[in-house]
Motif scaffolding. Sequence first.
Motif, PDB file in Angstrom:
ATOM      1  N   GLU A  77      43.790   3.843   0.706  1.00  0.00           N
ATOM      2  CA  GLU A  77      43.722   4.628   1.940  1.00  0.00           C
ATOM      3  C   GLU A  77      43.074   3.831   3.077  1.00  0.00           C
ATOM      4  N   HIS A  78      43.353   4.266   4.308  1.00  0.00           N
ATOM      5  CA  HIS A  78      42.618   3.762   5.465  1.00  0.00           C
ATOM      6  C   HIS A  78      41.347   4.601   5.616  1.00  0.00           C
ATOM      7  N   THR A  79      40.234   3.930   5.786  1.00  0.00           N
ATOM      8  CA  THR A  79      38.934   4.611   5.763  1.00  0.00           C
ATOM      9  C   THR A  79      37.980   4.010   6.777  1.00  0.00           C
ATOM     10  N   TRP A  80      36.920   4.724   7.041  1.00  0.00           N
ATOM     11  CA  TRP A  80      35.784   4.182   7.786  1.00  0.00           C
ATOM     12  C   TRP A  80      34.497   4.618   7.106  1.00  0.00           C
ATOM     13  N   MET A  81      33.425   3.954   7.436  1.00  0.00           N
ATOM     14  CA  MET A  81      32.162   4.194   6.743  1.00  0.00           C
ATOM     15  C   MET A  81      31.002   4.010   7.716  1.00  0.00           C
ATOM     16  N   VAL A  82      29.982   4.804   7.523  1.00  0.00           N
ATOM     17  CA  VAL A  82      28.720   4.607   8.230  1.00  0.00           C
ATOM     18  C   VAL A  82      27.636   4.345   7.199  1.00  0.00           C
ATOM     19  N   LEU A  83      26.802   3.377   7.493  1.00  0.00           N
ATOM     20  CA  LEU A  83      25.637   3.091   6.662  1.00  0.00           C
ATOM     21  C   LEU A  83      24.403   3.669   7.364  1.00  0.00           C
ATOM     22  N   PRO A  84      23.931   4.852   6.960  1.00  0.00           N
ATOM     23  CA  PRO A  84      22.673   5.370   7.533  1.00  0.00           C
ATOM     24  C   PRO A  84      21.511   4.521   7.029  1.00  0.00           C
ATOM     25  N   MET A  85      20.747   3.990   7.946  1.00  0.00           N
ATOM     26  CA  MET A  85      19.761   2.961   7.626  1.00  0.00           C
ATOM     27  C   MET A  85      18.370   3.397   8.081  1.00  0.00           C
ATOM     28  N   VAL A  86      17.432   3.422   7.152  1.00  0.00           N
ATOM     29  CA  VAL A  86      16.053   3.813   7.455  1.00  0.00           C
ATOM     30  C   VAL A  86      15.370   2.663   8.198  1.00  0.00           C
ATOM     31  N   LEU A  87      15.000   2.902   9.458  1.00  0.00           N
ATOM     32  CA  LEU A  87      14.499   1.826  10.316  1.00  0.00           C
ATOM     33  C   LEU A  87      13.013   1.560  10.176  1.00  0.00           C
ATOM     34  N   ARG A  88      12.238   2.585   9.847  1.00  0.00           N
ATOM     35  CA  ARG A  88      10.781   2.395   9.767  1.00  0.00           C
ATOM     36  C   ARG A  88      10.292   2.855   8.396  1.00  0.00           C
TER      37      ARG A  88
END
Length: 616
Positions: free
Chosen positions: A447-458
């Motif tokens: 499939e065609h997909t997209w992704m977000v990486l939620p990243m803890v900054l502090r």
Amino acid sequence: MGPCFLLLLMIVGSAIPQRPGIADSLINILIQGMRQFNEEPRNERNILSEYDFIIVGAGTAGCVMANRLTEVQNWKVLLLEAGREENFVMDIPIVANFLQFTEANWKYKTMPSSSACLGHTNKQCNFPRGKVMGGSSVLNYMIYSRGNRRDYDYWEKLGNTGWSYKDILPYFRKSEDNTIPNLTKDKTYHSTGGYLTVSYAPYRTPLAKAFIEAGLETGAKELDYNGEVQTGFSYLQTTMKNGTRWSSSRAFLHPIRKRKNLHVKKMSMVTKILIDPKTLQAYGIEFIQNNRRYVVRARMEVIISAGAINSPQLLMVSGIGPKEHLTKMGIPVLQNLKVGFNLMDHIALGGLTFIVNQSVSLRTEHLLDDQNNFVEYLAYHKGPFSIPGGCEAAAFYDLQHPEDPDGYPDIELLFQGGSIVSEPTFRRNFGISDELFDAVYKPIENEHTWMVLPMVLRPKSKGRIMLKDKNPLSKPLIYHNYYSEPEDMETMLGGIKKTLELGNTKAFKRLGSKLHNIPIPACSRFGFGSDDYWRCASRQLTFTIYHQSGTCKMGPASDPEAVVNPRLQVYGVSRLRVVDASVIPYIPAGHTNAPTYMIAEKAADMIKEDWDAKKK
């Protein structure tokens, strides 16, 4: 150039007839590209027995230090690197994923954990680090993000005089050659003419544009996250020049290749810092090349720029570190310091994936099937091959103060124009187990997909680097301790919810976007989409963003955890400094490559000041 490069030439060669007149320009580009990689200082066969400065590690910081210290013509400098030079293929932005499988990567793994990386092979996370001229700036995704002004003001508040935001901002500007038109006008935060080019990638997928539109639709602003305010959305600012990776080696070493006072020794593994046990003064190093041992002395200083894993390891095998640990390893203790503690990193939930019903994502087979992509990149440095590892945009949120337009971000959403299923090797980069992948992602691998990486900054959680034994060639033990502080998990959960909100916007719905909802087997008991499900998923698919830092902490003499003082000198050992991401006392709310350039620029000035003062 190697087999990968030859393969590219073969494919492009077959495409040339489709684009009349391209052959001459293509050949010129290739010749220029090959010449570029002969333009770093040559690998010295015969080095001197003594130098003014010895720099260990030709990574981000080491290349800056080599450049700036050799500006003083009567200083002789030796730069040592365990790896070899870059090549043409390494600087094609889209191939960042593949580089982790090459000898340019140290290929570290964390110790098995019961709190994170649970869906990875042997419950271990991969920690890629650069073993090449340019270090991790050759392996990374080229994202240039400095962090927030409050990060550096906090460094000063901890007792690190001279490291406030107003003090360090000039050093960010000093390196920078910004080519983004709207940003070059902002002389307060940006500059042109430095060695390090900062630019936008020349190509964007429709998905990246939808991500920015989704941010605007939800009330956020598009902004310069390296400017006055950080909370908002932006296409990524990258360390790229003309559509190619602009590593620290290309930026800082290639232009000074003719300086006679800089010697470079590649494929040379430093195994010990030489320290007089009576005076506690560093006077040189030992290194191994081709199984032969060499000793080189330093008249003025030894500078360790080997990174947040290798620098603490080298200090410890040389007798600088926690007394109890070194004694247990059978290493004579020269200085009892908390080396290897304070390991910090930015982590993300991997695999938060959305499916679209249009052919708009970055899928490897589609990129390779279209020969024009090769021609477009090799001839013009444009097209999808110019996207840095598939990363295209980012959003920064202050979850605690969402109404504050000048918030202090605690979460970043790193957008990718593809996902785990878009590139066959991507899951192996992060060590995802076959069992988890087959159960959750194999059903959508076409499939065609997209992704977000939620990243803890502090992050509040901190890990530790320890020695396996006293052999400097053994890989150290890495304890990440992800999620040891519950607050980090709740921040991650907030980032996941923001991502889900964006996925439901009109901007993404126009592309037929929908959340991939096959549950991770180990988390299915919680019910897909519940808070507890996402907490569980975050422990299963724990992705490092490669920002290891803090293991040789900078701090005042009153700080019992400090390894170096605010001038980056190792406590209790004279003529020895550490200059790299390991000195970071508290990880900034950005990506650590940009701060590492800044640290090295400032360190070079401090060294010049210190030795000028001694002359007087």
